[in-house]
Design a protein around this motif. Structure first.
Motif: not given
Length: 433
Positions: A345-353
């Motif tokens: 899930l890290t790529p998605w959460i990073l861009v969400t930030v």
């Protein structure tokens, strides 16, 4: 001496910048709340099973979906009127909507509780759903009052309330385990902790929110019409976003409550750094956007985006590297898959930030319609991937995460386009009462 001089200069900059002071206030409160939440998540994860958390995620998804639209998004309009009295009336309008939605949610959940409990194989879940309307009211009314505090820039009170809510929920969930060691304990801890936080917030704002009977104010009907873009344009956006977030849990839950528990644990822990970075910035940034004049919007969006990128990349790089080991170390061997879901899930959460605060530009410029088509697409893709991808769930989540990150980058480009048009005077001026 040199270090001391730099420190004094930094403090001077913070004192001169209202925006940075407000962000720092909320960041401090959010950091404390997140630290308490993570600390108490460790004993909770060792007491309750992944299946307990999976069943609780089903309840949370249903109640959160209703809470998102409970006020018909009128609470977002609280920061817009010039007059505080009109803003209080807008808050009353939002609260009326919340009460109606909570009652309807209760009736629907009571009617469908048996079927949902059978689908996800949990009788305790059936019992919890009978009281879903209570949770909907608490969450939505907390948000309603917090938007009033955002208008008044009372960020310290918002920060304090976040700590109270996070701590109260987790401590009560721990306590209820010894009476109800199942999803019921998690449910009771949640609604009582939220009730405590809401009571304290309403008590502290009771004088500030009181309306004088002699004031000549627009009626609730007039305000509902004036701010109709909130339910008509932002409402569908919020509905679609909530359907995506909560629909993912409902689909993953069909693979088994244990798998859903692993997935939601990973997602929940990743929300900690995301929430720490974005929640405070988003609330302050929305207030700044709502008062921005032509020529100020694009520089504001650019500055916030750059700063969030610099903060987020090192944090999530560490998460990606350490997550599989860290989850087992903190929560025990029963959570051995959660770390791999966190990595996925890290790529998605990073861009969400990076994009979450900026997405409020559509509210501040009243251009919510531009976001609706994207929101539908952004909702549909992950649900289709989860529902129909033939690969194992972990690989499926990885594909979904990368797809979501790419779509958010596209949305960021849309936000810059809106900001440039606003600065050039190509959008209608933001009318206020």
């Amino acid at each position: 001496m040199r270090l001391q001089s730099i420190w004094k200069k930094l403090l001077g900059t913070l004192r001169r910048s209202t925006f940075l002071n407000n962000v720092l206030t909320l960041v401090t409160g959010t950091a404390i709340a997140q630290a308490v939440g993570i600390a108490l998540a460790i004993p909770l994860a060792r007491l309750y099973t992944p299946s307990d958390f999976g069943h609780f995620a089903i309840f949370s998804s249903i109640s959160a979906f209703a809470a998102t639209i409970a006020s018909l998004r009128y609470e977002l309009a609280i920061v817009l009127p010039k007059s505080d009295s009109v803003a209080k009336q807008v808050r009353r309008l939002a609260r009326r909507c919340i009460l109606v939605t909570s009652a309807v949610t209760s009736l629907l959940c009571i009617a469908g509780a048996g079927w949902i409990g059978q689908t996800y194989q949990s009788r305790p879940l059936t019992i919890c759903l009978f009281f879903a309307g209570i949770s909907v009211y608490e969450v939505a009314e907390l948000s309603n009052v917090q938007y009033w505090l955002t208008r008044k820039t009372q960020y310290k009170l918002i920060a304090q309330n976040r700590v109270i809510q996070t701590t109260g929920v987790a401590v009560l969930q721990l306590g209820f385990f010894f009476l109800f060691p199942s999803v019921v304990g998690l449910f009771l801890g949640t609604i009582t902790g939220q009730a405590l936080a809401l009571f304290i917030l309403l008590w502290k704002t009771r004088k500030d929110l009181r309306l004088e009977k002699t004031e000549d104010l627009p009626s609730l009907r007039e305000l509902a019409v004036r701010y109709r873009k909130m339910p008509l344009l932002n409402g569908p956006n919020a509905l679609v976003e909530s359907a995506r977030n909560n629909g993912m849990s409902l689909i993953v839950g069909l693979a088994g409550p244990g798998i859903l528990g692993q997935f939601t644990k990973a997602q929940g822990i990743l929300q900690a750094p995301m929430g720490f970075i974005t929640a405070s910035v988003t609330q302050v940034f929305y207030q700044r956007l709502s008062t921005a004049q032509p020529g100020e919007m694009t520089p504001l969006v650019r500055t916030v985006s750059k700063k969030l990128i610099l903060i987020a990349i090192p944090i999530f790089a560490l998460v990606f590297l350490l997550a599989p080991w860290l989850f087992v170390f903190l929560f025990g061997p029963q959570w051995n898959q959660a770390g791999y879901y966190a990595r996925a899930l890290t790529p998605w959460i990073l861009v969400t930030v990076v994009t979450s605060p900026v997405s409020n530009i559509y509210l501040a410029t009243e251009t919510q319609g531009r976001m609706l088509a994207f929101s539908i697409f952004y909702c549909t893709i992950p649900l289709l991937i989860l529902a129909f991808c033939p690969l194992p769930m972990l690989q499926t989540v990885t594909i979904m995460s990368l797809s979501m990150a790419a779509m958010l980058l596209f949305m960021l480009g849309m936000a810059f386009d809106v900001a440039k048009k606003f600065d050039r005077g190509l959008l209608k001026s933001k009318p206020v009462l």
